[in-house]
Design a protein around this motif. Structure first.
Motif, mmCIF file in Angstrom:
data_model
loop_
_atom_site.group_PDB
_atom_site.id
_atom_site.type_symbol
_atom_site.label_atom_id
_atom_site.label_comp_id
_atom_site.label_asym_id
_atom_site.label_seq_id
_atom_site.Cartn_x
_atom_site.Cartn_y
_atom_site.Cartn_z
ATOM 1 N N GLY A 170 33.496 4.196 46.865
ATOM 2 C CA GLY A 170 34.026 5.461 47.484
ATOM 3 C C GLY A 170 35.180 6.119 46.265
ATOM 4 O O GLY A 170 35.908 6.977 46.678
ATOM 5 N N TYR A 171 35.285 5.157 45.423
ATOM 6 C CA TYR A 171 36.736 5.443 44.568
ATOM 7 C C TYR A 171 36.450 6.465 43.416
ATOM 8 O O TYR A 171 37.066 6.830 42.582
ATOM 9 N N VAL A 172 35.143 6.951 43.304
ATOM 10 C CA VAL A 172 34.452 8.114 42.387
ATOM 11 C C VAL A 172 33.808 8.916 42.924
ATOM 12 O O VAL A 172 33.284 9.062 44.175
ATOM 13 N N LEU A 173 33.657 10.072 42.304
ATOM 14 C CA LEU A 173 32.932 11.231 42.894
ATOM 15 C C LEU A 173 31.341 10.985 42.315
ATOM 16 O O LEU A 173 30.994 10.764 41.347
ATOM 17 N N TRP A 174 30.768 11.270 43.474
ATOM 18 C CA TRP A 174 28.995 11.163 43.149
ATOM 19 C C TRP A 174 28.391 12.548 43.051
ATOM 20 O O TRP A 174 28.964 13.426 43.822
ATOM 21 N N SER A 175 27.491 12.569 42.106
ATOM 22 C CA SER A 175 26.654 13.891 41.928
ATOM 23 C C SER A 175 26.179 14.649 43.071
ATOM 24 O O SER A 175 25.903 15.764 43.153
ATOM 25 N N SER A 176 25.802 13.799 43.995
ATOM 26 C CA SER A 176 25.306 14.606 45.204
ATOM 27 C C SER A 176 25.830 15.541 46.018
ATOM 28 O O SER A 176 25.373 16.595 46.532
ATOM 29 N N THR A 177 27.236 15.490 45.989
ATOM 30 C CA THR A 177 28.147 16.199 46.705
ATOM 31 C C THR A 177 28.324 17.606 45.906
ATOM 32 O O THR A 177 28.089 18.759 46.588
ATOM 33 N N PRO A 178 28.773 17.798 44.640
ATOM 34 C CA PRO A 178 28.563 19.323 43.941
ATOM 35 C C PRO A 178 27.230 19.733 43.996
ATOM 36 O O PRO A 178 27.210 21.054 44.176
ATOM 37 N N PHE A 179 26.261 19.081 43.969
ATOM 38 C CA PHE A 179 24.961 19.660 43.995
ATOM 39 C C PHE A 179 24.694 20.307 45.388
ATOM 40 O O PHE A 179 24.241 21.410 45.318
ATOM 41 N N PHE A 180 24.988 19.481 46.472
ATOM 42 C CA PHE A 180 24.761 20.118 47.797
ATOM 43 C C PHE A 180 25.764 21.299 48.092
ATOM 44 O O PHE A 180 24.995 22.108 48.519
ATOM 45 N N LEU A 181 26.686 21.443 47.430
ATOM 46 C CA LEU A 181 27.657 22.570 47.979
ATOM 47 C C LEU A 181 27.138 23.650 47.147
ATOM 48 O O LEU A 181 27.045 24.859 47.664
ATOM 49 N N ARG A 182 26.585 23.384 45.750
ATOM 50 C CA ARG A 182 26.429 24.711 45.238
ATOM 51 C C ARG A 182 24.852 25.091 45.953
ATOM 52 O O ARG A 182 24.785 26.411 45.919
ATOM 53 N N TRP A 183 24.095 24.176 46.417
ATOM 54 C CA TRP A 183 22.862 24.664 47.198
ATOM 55 C C TRP A 183 23.249 25.519 48.425
ATOM 56 O O TRP A 183 22.967 26.375 48.648
ATOM 57 N N LEU A 184 24.148 24.779 49.097
ATOM 58 C CA LEU A 184 24.693 25.384 50.471
ATOM 59 C C LEU A 184 25.377 26.784 50.213
ATOM 60 O O LEU A 184 25.064 27.824 50.849
ATOM 61 N N LEU A 185 26.193 27.090 49.223
ATOM 62 C CA LEU A 185 26.996 28.112 48.924
ATOM 63 C C LEU A 185 26.195 29.252 48.448
ATOM 64 O O LEU A 185 26.464 30.551 48.840
ATOM 65 N N TYR A 186 25.357 29.067 47.640
ATOM 66 C CA TYR A 186 24.640 30.250 46.864
ATOM 67 C C TYR A 186 23.071 30.147 47.150
ATOM 68 O O TYR A 186 22.693 31.304 46.724
ATOM 69 N N ASP A 187 22.386 29.294 47.325
ATOM 70 C CA ASP A 187 21.036 29.440 47.287
ATOM 71 C C ASP A 187 20.616 30.427 48.510
ATOM 72 O O ASP A 187 21.026 30.123 49.608
ATOM 73 N N LYS A 188 19.582 31.033 48.403
ATOM 74 C CA LYS A 188 19.278 32.158 49.571
ATOM 75 C C LYS A 188 18.377 31.109 50.352
ATOM 76 O O LYS A 188 18.487 31.548 51.468
ATOM 77 N N ASN A 189 17.734 29.947 50.037
ATOM 78 C CA ASN A 189 17.173 29.453 51.150
ATOM 79 C C ASN A 189 18.104 28.602 52.085
ATOM 80 O O ASN A 189 17.573 28.156 53.212
ATOM 81 N N ALA A 190 19.299 28.489 51.724
ATOM 82 C CA ALA A 190 20.215 27.754 52.647
ATOM 83 C C ALA A 190 20.971 28.777 53.563
ATOM 84 O O ALA A 190 21.858 28.413 54.144
ATOM 85 N N LEU A 191 20.492 30.113 53.500
ATOM 86 C CA LEU A 191 21.177 31.045 54.290
ATOM 87 C C LEU A 191 21.428 30.544 55.793
ATOM 88 O O LEU A 191 22.374 30.893 56.301
#
Length: 353
Positions: free
Chosen positions: A114-135
């Motif tokens: 937990g002491y570092v940032l893992w790439s799954s979080t930014p990937f998920f946020l970009r999908w959630l915020l911008y992808d039309k399929n996540a509407l």
């Protein structure tokens, strides 16, 4: 077209796992082959969450996921963004992480991921915020096959609270989603919390859509912008409550740590339990699922809808298999797989319970 929810059971979950890893193998050339740490060398990392450049979408998300900064800079100069993206939200978040604690054998009782940032979080946020399929996560859908509550609050009709399990030191998810929900609780083991609180405080200026308050962060009611204007002092502007609380899956009891959980139950009619990249160790699968079960039972109420959204970085096939088998067979949880083209071509899978 939006994502589809595939119900997993004893009969099809092994077929699902096999199919997912076959797809992963097909995309080996375009996917970064590592454990998924955003940066193994930097103690301070800067994360931009912004609409992808159209290459099309799938290619741009892969580039962002692989963190190819130089390629992205060139693309920004040579490609124009889709005109529909010009008004979409953007975030620039600075995260202080601890590489030394990640590599330590004594920090936080030897629990150091937990002491570092893992790439799954930014990937998920970009999908959630911008992808039309996540509407469907952003607004109410009329699709009868996707009866899920939006993760974004509609204030009067849908007040949303989020509990994040295994937040780690990164404030990324909390900061971004605090623009859209009414209450947000970050949880992790005690040794993580001070660094997490620091990273939240340092990025509060990225909460621009709401006013915020927090008892655990020592804030009353604040405006999250550097300049005060008439909109900022409008008392009708929505408020998000952000709290940080210790929650260890191996010792969690519903009689403890219930102060802020009770606030969620009283003030929200939709509760999402979020967990990104916490399934990597076979010994934690049972405690994690036990915690999920306790929380779902605690919030069980005709007036409160509870959903668990779990993101998994696909590493060991055996670990993913054990997790899904245990969730479906041992804990009898209603697990569904989010079938989506962007996710299918990534190293990540999302499961909704």
């Amino acid at each position: 077209m939006v994502f589809q929810l595939d119900v997993l059971d004893d009969d099809n979950l092994h077929e699902h796992i096999f199919s997912r890893y076959v797809e992963l193998e097909r995309n080996t050339d375009t996917l970064k082959q590592d454990l998924g740490i955003q940066s193994r060398t930097d103690t301070t990392i800067e994360i931009d969450i912004e609409p992808p450049i159209h290459l099309p979408d799938i290619a741009s998300l892969v580039l962002l996921d692989k963190d190819k900064k130089s390629e992205n800079k060139k693309l920004r100069k040579s490609k124009k963004r889709d005109k529909n993206h010009k008004d979409q939200e953007r975030y620039n978040i600075i995260i202080e992480q601890s590489i030394s604690d990640l590599n330590s054998t004594i920090s936080n009782n030897n629990s150091t991921t937990g002491y570092v940032l893992w790439s799954s979080t930014p990937f998920f946020l970009r999908w959630l915020l911008y992808d039309k399929n996540a509407l469907p996560f952003r607004q109410q859908t009329t699709d009868d096959s996707l009866i899920i509550p939006p993760m974004y609050s509609q204030h009067t009709t849908n007040r949303v609270g989020i509990i994040e399990l295994g937040t780690g030191i990164s404030s990324l998810m909390a900061i971004v989603l605090s623009n859209h929900v009414d209450q947000y609780i970050c949880t992790d083991q005690k040794g993580i919390l001070n660094k997490l609180k620091y990273n939240i405080r340092e990025n509060l200026n990225q909460i621009t859509k709401r006013m915020y308050k927090s008892e655990t962060l020592g804030m009353i009611k604040s405006v999250a912008t550097t300049e005060i204007d008439e909109e900022d002092i409008n008392p009708r502007r929505p408020i998000v409550t952000i709290e940080v609380e210790e929650l260890d899956w191996e010792t969690f009891k519903i009689g403890q740590n219930t102060k802020y959980l009770a606030n969620l139950q009283e003030n929200c009619n939709t509760i999402y339990i979020l967990a990104m990249d916490v399934i990597y160790n076979e010994y934690l699968i049972g405690p994690f699922l036990e915690t999920i079960t306790k929380l779902r039972e605690y919030f069980s109420d005709d007036d409160v809808e509870v959903k668990c959204l779990i993101g998994i970085h696909l590493r060991s096939q055996d670990i993913v298999t054990q997790f899904l088998e245990s969730a479906v067979t041992d804990f009898h949880l209603p697990v569904t797989y989010m079938n989506d083209p962007i996710l299918e071509q990534s190293r990540y899978s999302l499961y909704l319970i």
